[in-house]
Motif scaffolding. Structure first.
Motif, PDB file in Angstrom:
ATOM      1  N   ALA A 103      42.816  44.382  54.585  1.00  0.00           N
ATOM      2  CA  ALA A 103      41.731  43.639  53.931  1.00  0.00           C
ATOM      3  C   ALA A 103      40.376  44.205  54.321  1.00  0.00           C
ATOM      4  N   ARG A 104      40.238  44.616  55.574  1.00  0.00           N
ATOM      5  CA  ARG A 104      38.960  45.169  56.025  1.00  0.00           C
ATOM      6  C   ARG A 104      38.685  46.517  55.366  1.00  0.00           C
ATOM      7  N   VAL A 105      39.700  47.357  55.262  1.00  0.00           N
ATOM      8  CA  VAL A 105      39.531  48.666  54.623  1.00  0.00           C
ATOM      9  C   VAL A 105      39.171  48.488  53.148  1.00  0.00           C
ATOM     10  N   LEU A 106      39.844  47.549  52.468  1.00  0.00           N
ATOM     11  CA  LEU A 106      39.541  47.307  51.053  1.00  0.00           C
ATOM     12  C   LEU A 106      38.134  46.747  50.870  1.00  0.00           C
ATOM     13  N   SER A 107      37.705  45.863  51.764  1.00  0.00           N
ATOM     14  CA  SER A 107      36.352  45.323  51.631  1.00  0.00           C
ATOM     15  C   SER A 107      35.312  46.405  51.868  1.00  0.00           C
ATOM     16  N   ARG A 130      32.589  47.751  49.224  1.00  0.00           N
ATOM     17  CA  ARG A 130      31.163  47.817  49.543  1.00  0.00           C
ATOM     18  C   ARG A 130      30.594  49.180  49.171  1.00  0.00           C
ATOM     19  N   ILE A 131      31.342  50.226  49.485  1.00  0.00           N
ATOM     20  CA  ILE A 131      30.844  51.580  49.229  1.00  0.00           C
ATOM     21  C   ILE A 131      30.871  51.914  47.737  1.00  0.00           C
ATOM     22  N   HIS A 132      31.941  51.512  47.043  1.00  0.00           N
ATOM     23  CA  HIS A 132      32.133  51.921  45.650  1.00  0.00           C
ATOM     24  C   HIS A 132      32.012  50.746  44.671  1.00  0.00           C
ATOM     25  N   GLY A 133      31.316  49.690  45.062  1.00  0.00           N
ATOM     26  CA  GLY A 133      31.204  48.501  44.213  1.00  0.00           C
ATOM     27  C   GLY A 133      30.593  48.785  42.854  1.00  0.00           C
ATOM     28  N   LEU A 142      39.729  60.851  39.581  1.00  0.00           N
ATOM     29  CA  LEU A 142      40.620  59.696  39.650  1.00  0.00           C
ATOM     30  C   LEU A 142      39.752  58.440  39.718  1.00  0.00           C
ATOM     31  N   PRO A 143      39.972  57.453  38.853  1.00  0.00           N
ATOM     32  CA  PRO A 143      39.117  56.254  38.850  1.00  0.00           C
ATOM     33  C   PRO A 143      39.140  55.541  40.197  1.00  0.00           C
ATOM     34  N   PHE A 144      37.997  54.941  40.551  1.00  0.00           N
ATOM     35  CA  PHE A 144      37.883  54.257  41.833  1.00  0.00           C
ATOM     36  C   PHE A 144      38.815  53.050  41.903  1.00  0.00           C
ATOM     37  N   GLY A 145      39.093  52.421  40.773  1.00  0.00           N
ATOM     38  CA  GLY A 145      40.033  51.309  40.759  1.00  0.00           C
ATOM     39  C   GLY A 145      41.438  51.752  41.117  1.00  0.00           C
ATOM     40  N   VAL A 146      41.818  52.940  40.663  1.00  0.00           N
ATOM     41  CA  VAL A 146      43.131  53.498  40.999  1.00  0.00           C
ATOM     42  C   VAL A 146      43.159  53.862  42.482  1.00  0.00           C
ATOM     43  N   GLN A 147      42.074  54.450  42.982  1.00  0.00           N
ATOM     44  CA  GLN A 147      42.001  54.781  44.402  1.00  0.00           C
ATOM     45  C   GLN A 147      42.133  53.525  45.256  1.00  0.00           C
ATOM     46  N   ARG A 148      41.481  52.432  44.826  1.00  0.00           N
ATOM     47  CA  ARG A 148      41.551  51.176  45.569  1.00  0.00           C
ATOM     48  C   ARG A 148      42.979  50.642  45.589  1.00  0.00           C
ATOM     49  N   GLU A 149      43.664  50.723  44.461  1.00  0.00           N
ATOM     50  CA  GLU A 149      45.033  50.217  44.395  1.00  0.00           C
ATOM     51  C   GLU A 149      45.983  51.089  45.220  1.00  0.00           C
ATOM     52  N   VAL A 150      45.740  52.396  45.266  1.00  0.00           N
ATOM     53  CA  VAL A 150      46.553  53.280  46.097  1.00  0.00           C
ATOM     54  C   VAL A 150      46.369  52.916  47.571  1.00  0.00           C
ATOM     55  N   GLU A 177      51.483  45.793  62.485  1.00  0.00           N
ATOM     56  CA  GLU A 177      51.672  44.568  63.251  1.00  0.00           C
ATOM     57  C   GLU A 177      51.943  44.867  64.715  1.00  0.00           C
ATOM     58  N   LEU A 178      52.312  46.094  65.041  1.00  0.00           N
ATOM     59  CA  LEU A 178      52.651  46.461  66.408  1.00  0.00           C
ATOM     60  C   LEU A 178      51.499  47.096  67.172  1.00  0.00           C
ATOM     61  N   VAL A 179      50.504  47.616  66.444  1.00  0.00           N
ATOM     62  CA  VAL A 179      49.399  48.313  67.095  1.00  0.00           C
ATOM     63  C   VAL A 179      48.088  47.639  66.752  1.00  0.00           C
ATOM     64  N   GLN A 180      47.124  47.848  67.619  1.00  0.00           N
ATOM     65  CA  GLN A 180      45.791  47.338  67.340  1.00  0.00           C
ATOM     66  C   GLN A 180      45.050  48.414  66.556  1.00  0.00           C
ATOM     67  N   THR A 181      44.563  48.060  65.393  1.00  0.00           N
ATOM     68  CA  THR A 181      43.880  49.022  64.540  1.00  0.00           C
ATOM     69  C   THR A 181      42.402  48.694  64.506  1.00  0.00           C
ATOM     70  N   LEU A 182      41.616  49.603  65.019  1.00  0.00           N
ATOM     71  CA  LEU A 182      40.169  49.463  65.005  1.00  0.00           C
ATOM     72  C   LEU A 182      39.600  50.649  64.249  1.00  0.00           C
ATOM     73  N   THR A 183      38.704  50.379  63.333  1.00  0.00           N
ATOM     74  CA  THR A 183      38.089  51.439  62.543  1.00  0.00           C
ATOM     75  C   THR A 183      36.591  51.265  62.593  1.00  0.00           C
ATOM     76  N   ASP A 184      35.891  52.321  62.932  1.00  0.00           N
ATOM     77  CA  ASP A 184      34.435  52.294  62.953  1.00  0.00           C
ATOM     78  C   ASP A 184      33.947  52.945  61.667  1.00  0.00           C
ATOM     79  N   PHE A 185      33.550  52.106  60.696  1.00  0.00           N
ATOM     80  CA  PHE A 185      33.123  52.631  59.404  1.00  0.00           C
ATOM     81  C   PHE A 185      31.740  53.271  59.469  1.00  0.00           C
ATOM     82  N   THR A 186      31.056  53.096  60.591  1.00  0.00           N
ATOM     83  CA  THR A 186      29.729  53.699  60.726  1.00  0.00           C
ATOM     84  C   THR A 186      29.801  55.095  61.339  1.00  0.00           C
TER      85      THR A 186
END
Length: 173
Positions: free
Chosen positions: A79-83, A87-90, A112-120, A132-141
């Motif tokens: 959900a965080r990656v999709l949001s 934000r970037i490609h709104g 490739l359309p951004f909507g298709v990229q989002r669905e992929v 579910e087994l690992v902690q995933t942290l992503t620094d988008f900055t």
């Protein structure tokens, strides 16, 4: 005598007074915002576009292997990656939705359309039970990518760029 400027001044003073009164009432009940408060309305364009793509994917032969349930709970990382993608490609997602709602298609674009990229991205991250087994942290900055090798190999013993002729032993690396 023109009374319009006087009325405009009086109206602005009334609005300012209303804002001050509202701020006092909010602070009296314990609301003390830090910074500049603002309201963010989530864009519905990416969600509508995603629904369109999922409806069409449900008609394909590989629909049984995909996660197409719109009410399915996504992993928080997904959900965080999709949001962040939204934000970037709104702007591009909204433009694609407008083009699709008009019934026209753009045959000049080879991207490739951004909507298709989002669905992929959604499909790829929704099936990863390992999240579910690992902690995933992503620094988008972050501005740089760090490559982490899986192992370090000593290739000094490999001769002839690894080409081994018939009957020769394969060197260890």
């Amino acid at each position: 005598m023109d009374r319009r400027p006087v009325r405009a001044l009086a109206q602005s003073q009334i609005e300012t007074g209303n804002q001050i009164t509202a701020a006092r009432q909010l602070s009296a009940i314990g609301y003390g915002p830090t910074g500049t408060p603002h309201i963010t309305v989530p864009a519905e364009g990416p969600k509508k576009l995603s629904e369109i793509y999922r409806e069409h994917l449900a008609r394909t032969e590989s629909a049984y292997t995909l996660n197409l349930d719109p009410k399915a709970q996504l992993h928080p990382f997904c959900a965080r990656v999709l949001s962040e993608f939204d934000r970037i490609h709104g702007y591009q997602l909204d433009a694609e939705l407008k083009v699709l709602s008009q019934g026209a298609t753009d045959m000049g674009s080879t991207q490739l359309p951004f909507g298709v990229q989002r669905e992929v991205i959604r499909q790829a991250l929704s099936d990863l039970n390992v999240l579910e087994l690992v902690q995933t942290l992503t620094d988008f900055t972050a501005q740089a990518t760090t490559q982490i090798p899986y192992e370090i190999r000593d290739t000094s013993q490999v001769m002839n760029d690894g080409v081994v002729y018939e009957g020769q032993p394969i060197p260890f690396a």
